[in-house]
Design a protein around this motif. Sequence first.
Motif, PDB file in Angstrom:
ATOM      1  N   ALA A   1      32.112  28.103  43.870  1.00  0.00           N
ATOM      2  CA  ALA A   1      31.355  27.382  44.189  1.00  0.00           C
ATOM      3  C   ALA A   1      30.898  27.734  45.648  1.00  0.00           C
ATOM      4  O   ALA A   1      29.993  27.482  45.783  1.00  0.00           O
ATOM      5  CB  ALA A   1      30.942  25.533  43.408  1.00  0.00           C
ATOM      6  N   LYS A   2      31.528  27.857  46.263  1.00  0.00           N
ATOM      7  CA  LYS A   2      32.113  27.665  47.429  1.00  0.00           C
ATOM      8  C   LYS A   2      32.764  29.047  48.152  1.00  0.00           C
ATOM      9  O   LYS A   2      31.994  30.221  48.376  1.00  0.00           O
ATOM     10  CB  LYS A   2      32.806  26.686  48.599  1.00  0.00           C
ATOM     11  N   LYS A   3      34.088  29.468  48.075  1.00  0.00           N
ATOM     12  CA  LYS A   3      34.948  30.438  48.759  1.00  0.00           C
ATOM     13  C   LYS A   3      34.440  32.297  47.558  1.00  0.00           C
ATOM     14  O   LYS A   3      33.387  33.232  48.731  1.00  0.00           O
ATOM     15  CB  LYS A   3      36.566  29.866  48.394  1.00  0.00           C
ATOM     16  N   TRP A   4      33.899  31.970  46.778  1.00  0.00           N
ATOM     17  CA  TRP A   4      33.106  33.207  45.898  1.00  0.00           C
ATOM     18  C   TRP A   4      31.706  32.619  45.460  1.00  0.00           C
ATOM     19  O   TRP A   4      31.122  32.854  44.822  1.00  0.00           O
ATOM     20  CB  TRP A   4      33.708  33.358  44.720  1.00  0.00           C
ATOM     21  N   ARG A   5      30.502  32.038  46.394  1.00  0.00           N
ATOM     22  CA  ARG A   5      30.147  32.073  46.193  1.00  0.00           C
ATOM     23  C   ARG A   5      28.922  32.882  45.888  1.00  0.00           C
ATOM     24  O   ARG A   5      27.918  32.700  44.980  1.00  0.00           O
ATOM     25  CB  ARG A   5      29.121  31.256  47.062  1.00  0.00           C
ATOM     26  N   LYS A   6      29.307  33.940  46.158  1.00  0.00           N
ATOM     27  CA  LYS A   6      28.658  35.561  46.261  1.00  0.00           C
ATOM     28  C   LYS A   6      29.535  36.491  45.473  1.00  0.00           C
ATOM     29  O   LYS A   6      30.241  37.085  46.615  1.00  0.00           O
ATOM     30  CB  LYS A   6      27.888  35.946  47.933  1.00  0.00           C
ATOM     31  N   PRO A   7      30.100  36.455  44.381  1.00  0.00           N
ATOM     32  CA  PRO A   7      30.701  37.088  43.612  1.00  0.00           C
ATOM     33  C   PRO A   7      30.234  38.978  44.345  1.00  0.00           C
ATOM     34  O   PRO A   7      28.883  39.020  44.243  1.00  0.00           O
ATOM     35  CB  PRO A   7      30.315  36.750  42.272  1.00  0.00           C
ATOM     36  N   GLU A   8      31.291  39.466  44.099  1.00  0.00           N
ATOM     37  CA  GLU A   8      31.568  41.070  44.146  1.00  0.00           C
ATOM     38  C   GLU A   8      31.404  42.027  42.686  1.00  0.00           C
ATOM     39  O   GLU A   8      32.383  40.844  42.170  1.00  0.00           O
ATOM     40  CB  GLU A   8      32.503  41.323  44.967  1.00  0.00           C
ATOM     41  N   GLU A   9      30.558  42.627  42.623  1.00  0.00           N
ATOM     42  CA  GLU A   9      30.942  42.789  41.422  1.00  0.00           C
ATOM     43  C   GLU A   9      31.767  44.333  40.909  1.00  0.00           C
ATOM     44  O   GLU A   9      32.851  43.514  39.820  1.00  0.00           O
ATOM     45  CB  GLU A   9      29.537  43.670  41.111  1.00  0.00           C
ATOM     46  N   ASP A  10      32.635  44.676  42.247  1.00  0.00           N
ATOM     47  CA  ASP A  10      33.857  45.677  41.769  1.00  0.00           C
ATOM     48  C   ASP A  10      34.611  44.678  42.330  1.00  0.00           C
ATOM     49  O   ASP A  10      35.916  45.291  43.182  1.00  0.00           O
ATOM     50  CB  ASP A  10      33.497  46.881  42.426  1.00  0.00           C
ATOM     51  N   ILE A  11      35.406  43.808  42.116  1.00  0.00           N
ATOM     52  CA  ILE A  11      36.322  42.801  42.928  1.00  0.00           C
ATOM     53  C   ILE A  11      37.556  42.974  41.476  1.00  0.00           C
ATOM     54  O   ILE A  11      38.260  43.220  40.580  1.00  0.00           O
ATOM     55  CB  ILE A  11      35.767  41.699  43.150  1.00  0.00           C
ATOM     56  N   HIS A  12      39.053  42.760  42.606  1.00  0.00           N
ATOM     57  CA  HIS A  12      39.765  43.114  42.035  1.00  0.00           C
ATOM     58  C   HIS A  12      40.944  41.841  41.942  1.00  0.00           C
ATOM     59  O   HIS A  12      40.906  40.771  42.706  1.00  0.00           O
ATOM     60  CB  HIS A  12      41.373  44.653  42.782  1.00  0.00           C
ATOM     61  N   VAL A  13      41.679  41.619  41.040  1.00  0.00           N
ATOM     62  CA  VAL A  13      42.522  40.627  41.299  1.00  0.00           C
ATOM     63  C   VAL A  13      43.389  40.326  42.365  1.00  0.00           C
ATOM     64  O   VAL A  13      43.156  38.850  42.164  1.00  0.00           O
ATOM     65  CB  VAL A  13      43.267  40.267  39.409  1.00  0.00           C
ATOM     66  N   HIS A  14      43.647  41.162  42.284  1.00  0.00           N
ATOM     67  CA  HIS A  14      44.832  40.693  43.575  1.00  0.00           C
ATOM     68  C   HIS A  14      44.242  40.323  44.905  1.00  0.00           C
ATOM     69  O   HIS A  14      44.299  39.682  45.600  1.00  0.00           O
ATOM     70  CB  HIS A  14      44.905  42.956  44.127  1.00  0.00           C
ATOM     71  N   GLU A  15      42.624  40.656  44.865  1.00  0.00           N
ATOM     72  CA  GLU A  15      41.817  40.289  45.735  1.00  0.00           C
ATOM     73  C   GLU A  15      41.376  39.057  45.850  1.00  0.00           C
ATOM     74  O   GLU A  15      41.419  37.949  46.857  1.00  0.00           O
ATOM     75  CB  GLU A  15      40.479  41.126  46.334  1.00  0.00           C
ATOM     76  N   LEU A  16      41.163  38.107  45.212  1.00  0.00           N
ATOM     77  CA  LEU A  16      40.997  36.799  43.717  1.00  0.00           C
ATOM     78  C   LEU A  16      42.388  35.973  44.466  1.00  0.00           C
ATOM     79  O   LEU A  16      42.590  34.797  45.210  1.00  0.00           O
ATOM     80  CB  LEU A  16      40.642  36.997  42.644  1.00  0.00           C
ATOM     81  N   VAL A  17      43.068  36.881  44.257  1.00  0.00           N
ATOM     82  CA  VAL A  17      44.764  36.021  44.407  1.00  0.00           C
ATOM     83  C   VAL A  17      45.155  36.379  45.881  1.00  0.00           C
ATOM     84  O   VAL A  17      45.379  35.022  46.388  1.00  0.00           O
ATOM     85  CB  VAL A  17      46.661  36.968  43.444  1.00  0.00           C
ATOM     86  N   ALA A  18      44.640  36.779  46.332  1.00  0.00           N
ATOM     87  CA  ALA A  18      44.820  36.363  47.861  1.00  0.00           C
ATOM     88  C   ALA A  18      43.659  35.622  48.844  1.00  0.00           C
ATOM     89  O   ALA A  18      44.438  34.696  49.172  1.00  0.00           O
ATOM     90  CB  ALA A  18      43.966  37.796  48.749  1.00  0.00           C
ATOM     91  N   ASP A  19      42.549  35.641  48.349  1.00  0.00           N
ATOM     92  CA  ASP A  19      41.951  34.516  48.896  1.00  0.00           C
ATOM     93  C   ASP A  19      42.241  33.041  47.991  1.00  0.00           C
ATOM     94  O   ASP A  19      42.404  32.141  49.046  1.00  0.00           O
ATOM     95  CB  ASP A  19      40.826  35.053  47.975  1.00  0.00           C
ATOM     96  N   ILE A  20      43.160  33.107  46.452  1.00  0.00           N
ATOM     97  CA  ILE A  20      43.579  31.717  46.481  1.00  0.00           C
ATOM     98  C   ILE A  20      45.138  31.688  47.310  1.00  0.00           C
ATOM     99  O   ILE A  20      44.736  30.562  48.235  1.00  0.00           O
ATOM    100  CB  ILE A  20      44.767  31.669  45.278  1.00  0.00           C
ATOM    101  N   LEU A  21      45.347  32.863  47.473  1.00  0.00           N
ATOM    102  CA  LEU A  21      46.597  31.838  48.235  1.00  0.00           C
ATOM    103  C   LEU A  21      47.154  32.171  49.929  1.00  0.00           C
ATOM    104  O   LEU A  21      47.607  31.161  50.550  1.00  0.00           O
ATOM    105  CB  LEU A  21      47.542  33.098  47.954  1.00  0.00           C
ATOM    106  N   SER A  22      45.838  32.706  50.569  1.00  0.00           N
ATOM    107  CA  SER A  22      45.367  32.310  52.041  1.00  0.00           C
ATOM    108  C   SER A  22      44.657  31.422  52.409  1.00  0.00           C
ATOM    109  O   SER A  22      44.329  30.740  53.009  1.00  0.00           O
ATOM    110  CB  SER A  22      44.783  33.539  52.207  1.00  0.00           C
ATOM    111  N   MET A  23      44.373  30.279  51.319  1.00  0.00           N
ATOM    112  CA  MET A  23      43.464  29.064  51.251  1.00  0.00           C
ATOM    113  C   MET A  23      43.983  28.403  52.039  1.00  0.00           C
ATOM    114  O   MET A  23      45.401  27.639  51.797  1.00  0.00           O
ATOM    115  CB  MET A  23      42.643  28.667  50.257  1.00  0.00           C
ATOM    116  N   MET A  24      43.444  27.057  53.206  1.00  0.00           N
ATOM    117  CA  MET A  24      43.901  26.164  53.532  1.00  0.00           C
ATOM    118  C   MET A  24      43.689  24.814  53.585  1.00  0.00           C
ATOM    119  O   MET A  24      42.095  25.092  52.664  1.00  0.00           O
ATOM    120  CB  MET A  24      43.394  25.991  55.258  1.00  0.00           C
ATOM    121  N   PRO A  25      44.566  24.066  53.420  1.00  0.00           N
ATOM    122  CA  PRO A  25      43.932  22.557  52.753  1.00  0.00           C
ATOM    123  C   PRO A  25      42.948  21.637  53.148  1.00  0.00           C
ATOM    124  O   PRO A  25      41.851  21.467  52.649  1.00  0.00           O
ATOM    125  CB  PRO A  25      45.112  21.566  52.762  1.00  0.00           C
ATOM    126  N   GLY A  26      42.314  22.209  54.228  1.00  0.00           N
ATOM    127  CA  GLY A  26      41.808  22.043  55.409  1.00  0.00           C
ATOM    128  C   GLY A  26      40.208  22.579  54.792  1.00  0.00           C
ATOM    129  O   GLY A  26      39.239  21.389  54.533  1.00  0.00           O
TER     130      GLY A  26
END
Length: 104
Positions: free
Chosen positions: A44-69
């Motif tokens: 709903a928020k971080k990936w509100r505007k999905p990219e068409e040619d996204i790679h799984v490793h980019e999504l993993v990086a988004d998850i792992l770099s996310m801060m609690p705040g």
Amino acid sequence: MGEIHPYNKYFQDLLPALKSKVEEFRLLNYGTIDIPSLWKYLTAKKWRKPEEDIHVHELVADILSMMPGEYMNYATIEAYRSTNWFEEVNEEELKELLGTKKGK
């Protein structure tokens, strides 16, 4: 928001990263977060505007770099949006709470 998010097809592949992030948040005493809540935030928020040619490793990086705040800000705003604070308060109780009751 009843739409199906394009990244839902990666959910199973991202599950280990999601579990890891939830565990990290719990170790940092953010114990109320769970995988469905985290996924809802991401889609709903971080990936509100999905990219068409996204790679799984980019999504993993988004998850792992996310801060609690980031998540907590989103969760707080969502809680305020979805809550009707006076839903179960009748007019008499509301007047009493606001100090507008006669005789005061």
